[in-house]
Motif scaffolding. Structure first.
Motif: not given
Length: 520
Positions: A185-187, A393-396, A404-410
């Motif tokens: 999903r991240a890809v 934004g960023t993906v961590f 598993n990953f987390f998203v933080k958009l601008k």
């Protein structure tokens, strides 16, 4: 993740990395293949030798990671086990678990004697033996599952990649996080523009968890009667056997586990973990040959072992990627995406501290100003992780496998887990999911089952980490080892496999194998 084995045997480019919607339905169906499957190229067993359609699998390396790799294939016929040490706990356990399997201490003898009864081979040896073992099995047209890193040298990775393509073999590299829904999903969401153009990637690891920055010990010990030392050494320069100097230390000087820190046998922290932790950005950003690689070691460097830690910069130029269309046309099956130049930073180890595991304090991580939001999310920077910084934004990802990953958009205040982030939902699923990956603990089994299904259906493209993919990731990561060992920045010509500014790096790009040992 279980320890990798320290005992050698205790242990096409035309397709896209993703399957089409039609392929996905076929994949999930997982046909058993009737005895009438006699198409050219199908495994020998499936051409009528065994009506239950089970594969005959030989496992080279049965301890540590090799033990779990063998067990992941337990639903098939485990017909042979191979390990250089018949005195290990793994030998005792695995030979009892698979009493019908014939045991060998030399993979060459095993393939010679049982080659016509083997359909597929798992390779779970120390890094320096991966290509030697895999190429011999592939020469005999066997499907191969080989642990990460696929090889110890860049030349070997290119060799296996071409061999798999030319012979149309079903292959899989063992970076099991590739099976996870979260990684796939991240890809697809990053490729589809979730965080815009990505210009920086930061990846860090808790490795090494074995000794590094050590010199070769003097002296020698008698080789245990149960251990084939010459075969364990394989293509590396011969050296005397030395056992553990501490009765409580089960990892030994070289084997069964501490080989990872030695340059002749392992690939250090980078080789051990980057095929896991760099997997998401490698795929999502269509990373290919970097143009510059520059390694900065922490602490002393010598010619025997890797340093206690390192920061490594990989510079990638602008490049294009191809992803499948949701609704392919007669002449158009994929679309082109363009990526800006990106810099990937790798961090491992930390300041030397002999009292701590691995001999370091885990302090080598990205700059603090880049991890403020991670600390806000988790209370600390985890020991391993991956951070992609994009224009939007960023993906961590907080784990070793990208599951598993987390998203933080601008404009957003904090990271949100991807399943709960509303922006993620707008992107369609277009990468086939592994139907066996029902839980994180199941990744290893799911990754092996994907390979097994691909063998039975004779579809190499089903394997998400087939050698065409795994070898490219391995080549990139091994360039960090080359820079560390050469002691300088590398200007890389990928197609020619040449360090343009550093001719002395050639011996780290292609190893000079010991007499009697060569790729098949």
């Amino acid at each position: 993740m279980p320890k990798s084995s320290g005992r050698l045997f205790s242990l096409p480019t035309s397709g896209t990395a993703e399957l089409s919607r039609i392929d996905r339905r076929e994949f999930i169906k997982t046909t058993s293949l009737a005895a009438g499957a006699v198409a050219l190229g199908a495994p020998a067993l499936l051409r009528g030798q065994n009506l239950n359609s089970k594969l005959n699998i030989a496992c080279i390396g049965i301890g540590g990671k090799g033990r779990s790799d063998t067990d992941a294939c337990a639903g098939e016929n485990i017909v042979a086990l191979c390990d250089v040490d018949s005195g290990s706990t793994a030998y005792e356990v695995q030979t009892k678990k698979y009493p019908d399997a014939k045991f060998y201490r030399d993979f060459r003898q095993m393939l010679e004697q049982m080659g016509d009864r083997i359909d597929a081979v798992t390779v779970s040896t120390p890094d320096h033996m991966h290509a030697i073992v895999a190429s011999l099995a592939m020469k005999r047209k066997k499907a191969v599952f080989c642990q990460k890193p696929l090889t110890q040298t860049i030349y070997e990775a290119r060799y296996l990649r071409n061999m798999a393509h030319d012979r149309k073999l079903v292959t899989q590299m063992g970076n099991q996080g590739s099976a996870a829904d979260g990684l796939r999903r991240a890809v697809e969401t990053i490729q589809d523009g979730l965080i815009g153009q990505v210009h920086e990637v930061h990846v860090w690891s808790n490795r090494p968890i074995w000794p590094q920055a050590m010199t070769r010990p003097a002296g020698q010990d008698p080789v245990p009667a149960t251990l084939e030392w010459d075969t364990w050494i394989g293509p590396a320069p011969m050296r005397p056997y030395i056992g553990s100097r501490n009765p409580k230390d089960r990892d030994g000087i070289y084997e069964p586990f501490n080989w990872r820190g030695w340059q002749d046998f392992g690939t250090g922290a980078l080789g051990d973990m980057a095929c896991h932790t760099v997997n998401v950005p490698f795929r999502a950003l269509d990373l290919d040959y970097p143009t510059e690689i520059e390694a900065t070691p922490l602490g002393p460097v010598n010619r025997e072992s890797y340093p206690i830690g390192a920061t490594i910069r990989f510079a990638f130029p602008k490049r294009k990627g191809h992803i499948p269309l949701e609704h392919p046309h007669l002449f158009h099956h994929d679309r082109t995406i363009e990526h800006d130049a990106v810099t990937l930073w790798w961090y491992d180890g930390g300041k030397p501290d002999p009292a701590l595991r691995g001999g370091h304090d885990l302090s080598n991580k990205p700059p603090k100003e880049l991890t403020v939001d991670i600390v806000a999310l988790q209370g600390r920077v985890p020991d391993s992780g991956c951070l992609l910084i994009g224009d939007g934004g960023t993906v961590f990802s907080p784990d070793d496998y990208g599951s598993n990953f987390f998203v933080k958009l601008k404009g957003e205040e904090k990271f949100v887990q991807y399943l709960k982030h509303p922006a993620v939902a707008q992107y369609p699923e277009r990468i086939a999911r592994n139907p066996y990956a029902s839980a994180p603990a199941n990744f290893g089994v799911a990754h092996a089952q994907e390979w097994i299904t691909a063998i039975k259906e004779n579809k190499p493209e089903m394997c998400y980490s087939r050698f065409e993919i795994g070898a490219r990731l391995t080549e990139i990561m091994l360039l960090g080892c080359v820079s560390l060992r050469a002691g300088q920045k590398i200007e890389w010509d990928g197609p020619k496999m040449v360090a343009k500014n550093c001719p002395q790096a050639a011996r780290f790009i292609r190893r000079e194998d010991r007499s009697g040992w060569a790729l098949s």
